[in-house]
Design a protein around this motif. Structure first.
Motif, PDB file in Angstrom:
ATOM      1  N   ARG A 163       0.834  -1.206   0.000  1.00  0.00           N
ATOM      2  CA  ARG A 163       0.000   0.000   0.000  1.00  0.00           C
ATOM      3  C   ARG A 163       0.871   1.259   0.000  1.00  0.00           C
ATOM      4  O   ARG A 163       0.590   2.224  -0.718  1.00  0.00           O
ATOM      5  CB  ARG A 163      -0.948   0.007   1.202  1.00  0.00           C
ATOM      6  N   ASN A 213       2.413   1.790  -3.386  1.00  0.00           N
ATOM      7  CA  ASN A 213       1.354   2.197  -4.307  1.00  0.00           C
ATOM      8  C   ASN A 213       1.057   3.688  -4.145  1.00  0.00           C
ATOM      9  O   ASN A 213       0.898   4.410  -5.127  1.00  0.00           O
ATOM     10  CB  ASN A 213       0.093   1.362  -4.062  1.00  0.00           C
ATOM     11  N   GLU A 214       1.004   4.162  -2.892  1.00  0.00           N
ATOM     12  CA  GLU A 214       0.785   5.590  -2.627  1.00  0.00           C
ATOM     13  C   GLU A 214       1.926   6.431  -3.201  1.00  0.00           C
ATOM     14  O   GLU A 214       1.694   7.463  -3.825  1.00  0.00           O
ATOM     15  CB  GLU A 214       0.699   5.847  -1.116  1.00  0.00           C
ATOM     16  N   GLU A 254      -7.652  -3.691  -2.111  1.00  0.00           N
ATOM     17  CA  GLU A 254      -6.839  -2.603  -1.560  1.00  0.00           C
ATOM     18  C   GLU A 254      -6.696  -1.398  -2.492  1.00  0.00           C
ATOM     19  O   GLU A 254      -6.064  -0.412  -2.125  1.00  0.00           O
ATOM     20  CB  GLU A 254      -5.440  -3.126  -1.206  1.00  0.00           C
ATOM     21  N   ILE A 258      -4.973  -1.222  -5.336  1.00  0.00           N
ATOM     22  CA  ILE A 258      -3.596  -1.130  -5.821  1.00  0.00           C
ATOM     23  C   ILE A 258      -3.635  -0.995  -7.341  1.00  0.00           C
ATOM     24  O   ILE A 258      -3.983  -1.930  -8.047  1.00  0.00           O
ATOM     25  CB  ILE A 258      -2.771  -2.379  -5.406  1.00  0.00           C
TER      26      ILE A 258
END
Length: 169
Positions: free
Chosen positions: A65, A68-69, A97, A99
């Motif tokens: 996560r 990905n951010e 999630e 993604i």
């Protein structure tokens, strides 16, 4: 190479250890759609190769996560997260999630990436999966940063990884 890796248990890693200034091996991994894609080697962009044991653990999920951010704001960087998960499980995780800014691949077929980068855990409870690591690879395919987490239950140092990325973009 032996490292302390699972709550104090020493494990051995198999494969060809890759370090800073080495050429990053080019290997194929399997995407969510079962198609293969390549990571490592020379490319037209800076690569970040994030290796995690399984997306089905809290630490790996949090790490994925986080990258990905970060990828959402780094348009000139290709981030790939590779685990030993089956592509179907990766697909469920990515959908659940959200993604969508990174490549997610699996090394389940032949463990080519884990062996090529010296990350395959040989013994202990997690034998057969990859150790947690992050590699930053420049456009020429040279490893310019490596972090091998000495404890598999700990996340990498994001600040250091991001600093290494940002000084190269």
């Amino acid at each position: 190479m032996a490292i302390t890796h699972l709550k104090g248990e020493e494990v051995n890693l198999l494969g060809n250890e890759v370090n800073v200034s080495d050429n990053a091996p080019k290997v194929k991994v399997v995407g969510q759609d079962l198609a293969e894609f390549e990571v490592g080697g020379a490319k037209d962009t800076l690569q970040v190769l994030v290796v995690v044991p399984s997306l089905d653990t809290p630490v790996c999920a949090a790490e994925t996560r986080k990258f990905n951010e970060e990828a959402a704001r780094l348009s000139s960087v290709e981030i790939s997260v590779v685990s030993m998960d089956l592509p179907f499980a990766m697909g469920r995780f990515c959908t659940t999630e959200g993604i969508e800014n990174i490549n997610v691949g699996s090394d389940f077929r032949n463990k080519d990436l884990a062996i090529a980068y010296g990350l395959l855990i040989e013994n202990g409870a997690l034998a057969g999966i990859a150790a947690r690591a992050v590699f930053v690879i420049d456009k020429k395919g040279v490893v310019v940063y490596k972090e091998l987490c000495d404890e598999i239950t700990k996340e990498p140092n994001y600040d250091t990884v991001m600093a290494e990325i940002e000084k190269r973009i």
